[in-house]
Design a protein around this motif. Structure first.
Motif, short mmCIF file in Angstrom:
data_model
loop_
_atom_site.label_atom_id
_atom_site.label_comp_id
_atom_site.label_asym_id
_atom_site.label_seq_id
_atom_site.Cartn_x
_atom_site.Cartn_y
_atom_site.Cartn_z
N PHE A 155 0.84 -1.21 0.00
CA PHE A 155 0.00 0.00 0.00
C PHE A 155 0.87 1.25 0.00
O PHE A 155 1.86 1.34 0.74
N TYR A 156 0.43 2.25 -0.81
CA TYR A 156 1.09 3.55 -0.86
C TYR A 156 0.02 4.62 -0.63
O TYR A 156 -0.90 4.76 -1.43
N ASN A 157 0.18 5.36 0.45
CA ASN A 157 -0.84 6.35 0.82
C ASN A 157 -0.54 7.69 0.18
O ASN A 157 -0.41 8.71 0.85
N ILE A 212 -8.10 4.86 0.79
CA ILE A 212 -7.21 3.81 1.27
C ILE A 212 -7.27 3.67 2.79
O ILE A 212 -7.10 2.59 3.35
N LEU A 225 -7.12 0.45 5.62
CA LEU A 225 -6.10 0.36 6.65
C LEU A 225 -6.69 0.39 8.06
O LEU A 225 -6.13 -0.20 8.99
N LEU A 244 -8.49 -6.89 -3.84
CA LEU A 244 -7.30 -6.15 -4.26
C LEU A 244 -6.25 -7.07 -4.90
O LEU A 244 -5.26 -6.59 -5.46
N GLY A 304 -4.46 7.16 -3.30
CA GLY A 304 -3.60 6.07 -2.87
C GLY A 304 -3.59 4.92 -3.86
O GLY A 304 -4.51 4.77 -4.67
N ALA A 317 -2.55 0.61 -4.24
CA ALA A 317 -2.10 -0.67 -3.67
C ALA A 317 -1.73 -1.59 -4.82
O ALA A 317 -2.53 -1.82 -5.72
N SER A 350 -0.71 -5.32 -5.92
CA SER A 350 -0.65 -6.72 -5.50
C SER A 350 0.06 -7.52 -6.58
O SER A 350 -0.05 -7.23 -7.78
#
Length: 436
Positions: free
Chosen positions: A43-45, A101, A105, A116, A144, A146, A148
């Motif tokens: 994950f990247y916020n 996002i 979380l 996801l 954000g 994510a 996978s």
């Protein structure tokens, strides 16, 4: 969860694989491993909604470039012992998620995380003709992202997976920052595994078949650094310098055996060991493939206190490292028979319908270094498996805690997740950001 599949395509290597590299041999360890897709989710916020399309475009380009370095990953299984490096590419999906996002979380449940991942692939068997890697880019309403990835275990272990991710990210950073000039990456050591762990004249053993459970569930237990310190303090008088992973492994194993009404004699233990730094001489961390083996242990006591159990686990690993890495790298004439015996032992051990607990750790891996140019990850996680009593361990973001993903049958988990002794040290699925 409300989400839309925006695109599905195949990304091919940026340059063709030379003809003399078209057949990539697998090692005897690769050959025994199952084709199941190993999942990771990063994950990247990020807060910028305006340039998500630009980010996706950059990810396509950088993925194409990294695949030219990891060219076997863009191929297909030719047979049970090799990959045909035909540059067919990897699957690349993009979704739009109608959530922020932070909502994921704050409450990282299985129901929210599952979509996801691409096409419910985590821990599924890859078709023999299937793509070796499948990637899904999830774009959230807040900006954000994510990412996978599901990589078949047939072509590599956790070290291989995160080396690939980090190399992809480094290439993407250069594209993101519009840097010119030659990018020098450490070279992935392709073929080293098959060279050291050569199939040679060994029989081709069946793939491992870990025992599947009925009505499987998985739960995430987070051990904060302070709780791990308490565990270490409790056992340090009995063993010198136990690791974070050893004390958490021992506690989970002990409490699982107890809550399931078993004892150690009838519930053996196995842990996956990375052989790279334990070989003589040590191998590079850049070696691609499955450079791992199983340290299995059958305890001869029904019950054991935690300090004694930690000693047993530590001693078992020490004995394993004194024998297997040296034998696997050895040149003795009886090496083939030794390795053949090892393969048969592991295969028999795992196909026997007994209550086995298997531990695998990604702790210490550079999982929070995967920076595509938007900063380091907010959270890195995996997903549940249908394999009974499989426990995965991953670092918390601060590098000092441990997140344990425990896969059990539903009836066993009902007791385990409410065990007071376990919950003295672990939190059950806390919000991300409150777990380190």
């Amino acid at each position: 969860m409300e989400m839309v599949l925006v695109s599905r395509e195949t990304i091919k290597p940026s340059s063709p694989t030379p003809s003399h590299l078209r057949i990539y041999p697998l090692s005897f360890i690769d050959n025994i491993f199952y084709r199941k897709y190993v999942p990771a989710l990063v994950f990247y916020n990020t807060k910028d909604c305006s340039n998500q399309n630009s980010k996706i475009s950059q990810l396509r380009e950088s993925l194409s470039q990294v695949l030219s370095k990891y060219y076997p990953f863009a191929g297909k299984l030719k047979d049970k012992t090799s990959i045909e490096c035909n540059d067919q590419g990897v699957s690349f999906l993009v979704t739009k998620v109608q959530k922020n996002i932070s909502e994921i979380l704050q409450n990282p449940t299985e129901e929210l995380l599952n979509p996801l991942f691409p096409e419910e692939l985590p821990w599924k068997d890859m078709d023999w003709s299937g793509t070796l890697i499948v990637i899904q880019i999830n774009c959230f309403a807040c900006g954000g992202i994510a990412i996978s990835i599901c990589m078949t275990h047939k072509v590599g272990d956790g070290t291989t997976l995160f080396n690939f991710m980090n190399d992809w990210a480094i290439i993407n950073q250069k594209i993101e920052q519009e840097e010119e000039g030659l990018l020098v990456l450490p070279v992935p050591l392709l073929g080293e595994g098959a060279s050291i762990f050569s199939q040679r004249d060994l029989p081709i053993f069946p793939e491992l078949k870990l025992v599947k459970g009925n009505k499987m569930v998985y739960k995430r237990f987070v051990f904060q650094a302070s709780m791990i310190k308490s565990l270490k303090t409790m056992v340090t008088n009995s063993t010198n310098s136990p690791t974070r992973v050893q004390v958490v492994t021992a506690l989970i194993y002990k409490r699982a055996v107890s809550t399931m009404g078993l004892n150690f004699k009838i519930a053996p233990f196995s842990t996956v060991v990375d052989l790279r730094r334990r070989m003589v001489p040590p191998l590079s961390e850049r070696c691609v493939g499955n450079i791992i083996w199983f340290s299995s242990m059958q305890i001869n006591k029904k019950e054991m206190e935690l300090p004694e159990l930690v000693c047993e686990i530590k001693q078992g690993l020490s004995e394993f490292c004194d024998v297997y890495p040296k034998q696997f790298a050895g040149k003795e004439k009886d090496n083939l028979s030794f390795i053949s015996g090892c393969l048969k032992h592991v295969n028999d051990f795992y196909t026997d319908d007994q209550t086995m607990f298997t531990f695998s750790s990604w702790c210490g891996f550079p999982i929070y270094e995967v920076d595509f140019g938007w900063g380091k990850p907010t959270w890195v996680t995996t997903f549940g498996s249908s394999l009974r009593n499989l426990i995965f361990m991953v670092d918390t973001r601060d590098g000092n805690g441990i997140e344990a993903y425990v896969n059990m049958e539903e009836s066993d988990m009902a007791r385990f997740e409410n065990d007071a002794e376990l919950l003295k040290y672990a939190s059950l699925n806390p919000s991300v950001g409150h777990d380190s």
